[in-house]
Design a protein around this motif. Structure first.
Motif: not given
Length: 138
Positions: A125-133
């Motif tokens: 998984a990526k780790g930016h602000r929209l990576s888990r919504v």
């Protein structure tokens, strides 16, 4: 209310491992993708009363995220563990199929994991602000 949790991933791999308890168990195959939006999704009983509206809103939310993330690949993973009062399996499969077709028709490289199956999952998984919504669609 449809519910989903989406993860932006660098890669995703799923290998069928065993059948779940659902009365509907679809034929399953392994899947492997690169950069993708992985969508854990469930539909609720009340969604069948306004199916078209729920599917349109769900598509719009997923498409909006994909556009923001510049992602062309979307993986739908039926996921009954998002709580709520779940739709009957036949209704959930029908709605999942319709959402999948909507994504394909609009140009996404869409995949759908099998209903009623458990998978061994590997992902980064990526780790930016929209990576888990997560979203609840009413």
């Amino acid at each position: 209310m449809a519910r989903f949790m989406a993860w932006h991933v660098d890669y995703f791999k799923a290998v069928p491992s065993e059948q779940g308890r659902s009365p509907i168990v679809e034929k399953s195959e392994s899947l492997e993708t690169g950069d993708a939006l992985l969508v854990f999704i469930s539909f609720e009983k009340q969604d069948t009363q306004s199916e078209s509206r729920i599917l349109d809103r769900t598509y719009n939310e997923i498409s909006s995220l994909a556009t923001q993330l510049k992602v062309e690949t979307i993986v739908l993973n039926p996921f009954a563990h998002l709580f709520g009062e779940l739709a009957a399996p036949a209704d959930a499969v029908r709605m999942l199929d319709e959402l999948y077709e909507m994504l394909k028709k609009r140009g996404y490289d869409a995949y759908r994991l099998s209903f009623g199956m458990f998978y061994e999952i590997e992902l980064k998984a990526k780790g930016h602000r929209l990576s888990r919504v997560s979203r609840i669609i009413a």
